[in-house]
Scaffold this motif. Structure first.
Motif, PDB file in Angstrom:
ATOM      1  N   THR A  85      65.872  21.797   4.004  1.00 32.37           N
ATOM      2  CA  THR A  85      65.515  23.012   3.270  1.00 32.37           C
ATOM      3  C   THR A  85      66.712  23.585   2.536  1.00 32.37           C
ATOM      4  O   THR A  85      66.604  24.023   1.385  1.00 32.37           O
ATOM      5  CB  THR A  85      64.940  24.055   4.239  1.00 32.37           C
ATOM      6  N   ALA A  86      67.858  23.571   3.215  1.00 31.91           N
ATOM      7  CA  ALA A  86      69.059  24.138   2.593  1.00 31.91           C
ATOM      8  C   ALA A  86      69.552  23.280   1.426  1.00 31.91           C
ATOM      9  O   ALA A  86      69.992  23.799   0.397  1.00 31.91           O
ATOM     10  CB  ALA A  86      70.158  24.290   3.638  1.00 31.91           C
ATOM     11  N   SER A  87      69.473  21.958   1.580  1.00 37.98           N
ATOM     12  CA  SER A  87      69.998  21.060   0.543  1.00 37.98           C
ATOM     13  C   SER A  87      68.968  20.724  -0.532  1.00 37.98           C
ATOM     14  O   SER A  87      69.328  20.220  -1.597  1.00 37.98           O
ATOM     15  CB  SER A  87      70.488  19.754   1.180  1.00 37.98           C
ATOM     16  N   GLU A  88      67.661  20.979  -0.243  1.00 39.50           N
ATOM     17  CA  GLU A  88      66.569  20.627  -1.155  1.00 39.50           C
ATOM     18  C   GLU A  88      66.554  19.138  -1.471  1.00 39.50           C
ATOM     19  O   GLU A  88      66.098  18.711  -2.530  1.00 39.50           O
ATOM     20  CB  GLU A  88      66.654  21.435  -2.457  1.00 39.50           C
ATOM     21  N   ASP A  89      67.051  18.346  -0.524  1.00 38.97           N
ATOM     22  CA  ASP A  89      67.079  16.890  -0.689  1.00 38.97           C
ATOM     23  C   ASP A  89      65.899  16.301   0.084  1.00 38.97           C
ATOM     24  O   ASP A  89      65.968  16.094   1.300  1.00 38.97           O
ATOM     25  CB  ASP A  89      68.402  16.321  -0.162  1.00 38.97           C
ATOM     26  N   LEU A  90      64.808  16.032  -0.615  1.00 33.18           N
ATOM     27  CA  LEU A  90      63.599  15.538   0.041  1.00 33.18           C
ATOM     28  C   LEU A  90      63.669  14.059   0.378  1.00 33.18           C
ATOM     29  O   LEU A  90      62.726  13.520   0.965  1.00 33.18           O
ATOM     30  CB  LEU A  90      62.385  15.792  -0.856  1.00 33.18           C
ATOM     31  N   SER A  91      64.757  13.401   0.027  1.00 34.21           N
ATOM     32  CA  SER A  91      64.889  11.987   0.388  1.00 34.21           C
ATOM     33  C   SER A  91      65.351  11.815   1.833  1.00 34.21           C
ATOM     34  O   SER A  91      65.281  10.711   2.373  1.00 34.21           O
ATOM     35  CB  SER A  91      65.887  11.294  -0.550  1.00 34.21           C
ATOM     36  N   ARG A  92      65.822  12.882   2.443  1.00 30.82           N
ATOM     37  CA  ARG A  92      66.258  12.799   3.835  1.00 30.82           C
ATOM     38  C   ARG A  92      65.052  12.760   4.763  1.00 30.82           C
ATOM     39  O   ARG A  92      63.967  13.232   4.430  1.00 30.82           O
ATOM     40  CB  ARG A  92      67.156  13.997   4.175  1.00 30.82           C
ATOM     41  N   ARG A 112      66.709  20.911  13.306  1.00 29.17           N
ATOM     42  CA  ARG A 112      68.011  21.004  12.640  1.00 29.17           C
ATOM     43  C   ARG A 112      67.996  20.222  11.319  1.00 29.17           C
ATOM     44  O   ARG A 112      68.512  20.682  10.286  1.00 29.17           O
ATOM     45  CB  ARG A 112      69.098  20.471  13.575  1.00 29.17           C
ATOM     46  N   GLU A 113      67.382  19.023  11.345  1.00 30.30           N
ATOM     47  CA  GLU A 113      67.334  18.224  10.124  1.00 30.30           C
ATOM     48  C   GLU A 113      66.430  18.878   9.082  1.00 30.30           C
ATOM     49  O   GLU A 113      66.750  18.858   7.879  1.00 30.30           O
ATOM     50  CB  GLU A 113      66.818  16.819  10.448  1.00 30.30           C
ATOM     51  N   MET A 114      65.309  19.471   9.523  1.00 25.47           N
ATOM     52  CA  MET A 114      64.437  20.162   8.578  1.00 25.47           C
ATOM     53  C   MET A 114      65.154  21.354   7.951  1.00 25.47           C
ATOM     54  O   MET A 114      64.994  21.632   6.751  1.00 25.47           O
ATOM     55  CB  MET A 114      63.170  20.631   9.283  1.00 25.47           C
ATOM     56  N   ALA A 115      65.953  22.078   8.745  1.00 28.61           N
ATOM     57  CA  ALA A 115      66.719  23.192   8.194  1.00 28.61           C
ATOM     58  C   ALA A 115      67.727  22.686   7.157  1.00 28.61           C
ATOM     59  O   ALA A 115      67.937  23.315   6.113  1.00 28.61           O
ATOM     60  CB  ALA A 115      67.429  23.936   9.322  1.00 28.61           C
TER      61      ALA A 115
END
Length: 481
Positions: A224-231, A218-221
């Motif tokens: 991917t949706a937010s394009e926030d690689l800091s998460r 769920r977090e990877m999805a």
């Protein structure tokens, strides 16, 4: 389609697999239990039939006349006594039909003198002999209208007249059949219930075990949706494979974030570096177009060369970042260094001294390694006061290329930063003129692509880490063989 989607779930496959395995194990165990129970009860029936047959055989051996034999109750232990010719000599009371003994008759034959009391005849004092149980067989018998299954024992007896007769005594199998039937019924009822319990427990356990995986998915999805690689994905504290997966995923995300940030900085820095020579060249050309007498041709050529060199550096870095493998050319490192250093002697303001051992050979890309050496020499020339020393030797199974200058050196805090792209020091190496800050970055990338490394320290003449007496760049590469 629904069934296919259901089986695509790890939980569903794990539950189904566990249920099938338990079902097979239970069925196999149930069959084994039933067979063992049946055999044990059959052995008990054989023992009862043996006892009844021996009791009757003992009477015959003592000389008791067949009509006077004390036979057990026919419903409990049906008895049939026959001679070698198959004639029936005695049967249990109310025995109407029998099978499994090999002699179907149930009516005793009349023998002359059969009423004679052998036990009171003094002229015939001999007795017979009780033999062994010769075999067991299964059959059926009808006693007083009731038919049932029995286990028969065959006992061989020699009577007082020396004749051999066979005693067939039966033991009922009803108890065995009832016990096996009850056990089978219990198993048939309990098996589905047990399988439901196993399936339910497996479903719940796998759900709990896979919950962290679902959280990671769920977090990877969301990433991917937010394009926030800091998460980052949540890391469970279970210490199992799922926790290892979460840690690996977070390390991958961190590396990806660093790569994307580096790429963004690279694009921004490259745009900035390209903008200056392009703008300068355009200005000179525009001035030259309007006022030909004012055209600075040498300056335009210099800007063009600078632009060409920068484009070449950017293309090389792009190939290295794309994972371009180095060539497999055999290279004499000393010869390569002498060629690169000698090609730059004319017009140099500093002396370049090369001390290279013979036979220091390695395998790699000649073009990339030549570029590495050139970048190190260019860097040293920009910062040396009067002399550059280049040393090539083999040491510990590796090739060492050391480039030492007598300039102001590199501060300890900056010795890793200078290998970053587009980095130029403003203080300690303020005389750096014209470089875009890519030379040392390219040199280290090439070194690592060839299985080696590039580092910088203070020159040997310096005191400890004091960089004031110059810088020493050391390139280590694996030797052939």
């Amino acid at each position: 389609m629904k069934g296919r989607r259901f089986l695509s779930s790890v939980r569903a496959r794990a539950t189904l697999g566990a249920t099938v395995v338990v079902a097979v194990a239970l069925v196999a165990a149930g069959i084994a239990v039933l067979l063992s129970l049946r055999d044990n009860l059959a052995d008990r029936a054989d023992a009862q039939a043996d006892s009844a047959g021996r009791q009757v055989g003992a009477q015959i051996a003592r000389g008791t006349p067949y009509p006077r034999l004390r036979l057990p109750d026919g419903s409990d232990h049906p008895v049939q006594v026959v001679d070698r010719d198959g004639r029936v000599l005695a049967v249990s009371e109310d025995l109407e039909r029998i099978s499994g003994t090999g002699v179907p008759g149930v009516t005793p034959v009349e023998e002359p003198g059969a009423d004679r009391d052998n036990e009171s005849d003094a002229d015939d004092p001999e007795t017979g002999e009780l033999g062994d149980v010769t075999r067991h067989s299964s059959g059926r018998a009808t006693v007083d209208g009731d038919e049932a299954a029995y286990r028969f024992a065959e006992v061989e007896v020699t009577d007082s007249r020396g004749e051999t007769v066979l005693v067939y005594a039966g033991a009922p199998l009803e108890t065995q059949q009832d016990a096996v039937r009850i056990a089978a019924t219990v198993m048939l009822i309990g098996l589905p219930v047990l399988l439901l319990v196993v399936g339910g427990v497996t479903w719940l356990v796998t759900r709990r075990a896979l919950r962290p995986v679902e959280d990671i998915r769920r977090e990877m999805a969301a990433i991917t949706a937010s394009e926030d690689l800091s998460r980052r994905v949540p890391e469970p504290d279970t210490g199992d494979e799922v926790a290892s997966l979460a840690r690996t995923t977070n390390r991958t995300l961190a590396a990806l974030e660093a790569s994307v940030d580096r790429q963004r900085r690279f694009v921004a820095d490259a745009s900035h570096e390209l903008r200056s020579p392009i703008a300068s060249l355009r200005t000179q050309l525009e001035v030259g177009a309007a006022h030909p007498e004012l055209l600075d041709v040498p300056g335009a050529v210099e800007d063009t060369v600078r632009l060409q060199q920068l484009a070449t550096d950017l293309l090389l870095l792009a190939r290295l970042d794309a994972g371009e493998r180095p060539g497999r050319t055999r290279i004499d490192l000393g010869e390569l260094v002498r060629a690169e250093a000698g090609g730059r002697r004319s017009g140099d303001r500093v002396e370049v001294l090369v001390e290279a051992e013979e036979g220091v050979e390695l395998t790699g890309s000649r073009g990339q390694l030549a570029r590495l050496v050139t970048n190190l020499l260019d860097n040293a020339r920009r910062h040396a006061r009067s002399r550059i020393t280049v040393t090539v030797r083999a040491e510990g199974g590796r090739a060492l290329l050391a480039v030492t200058d007598d300039g102001e050196g590199v501060p300890v805090a900056e010795r890793e930063r200078i290998f970053e792209r587009f980095v130029r020091l403003d203080d300690a190496r303020s005389r750096d003129e014209g470089g875009a800050g890519l030379g040392l970055a390219i040199a280290r990338d090439v070194a690592r692509r060839h299985g080696g490394d590039l580092t910088v320290t203070a020159a040997p003449e310096g005191a400890g880490d004091d960089p004031s007496r110059g810088a020493r760049f050391e390139l280590w590469l694996p030797l052939d063989g």
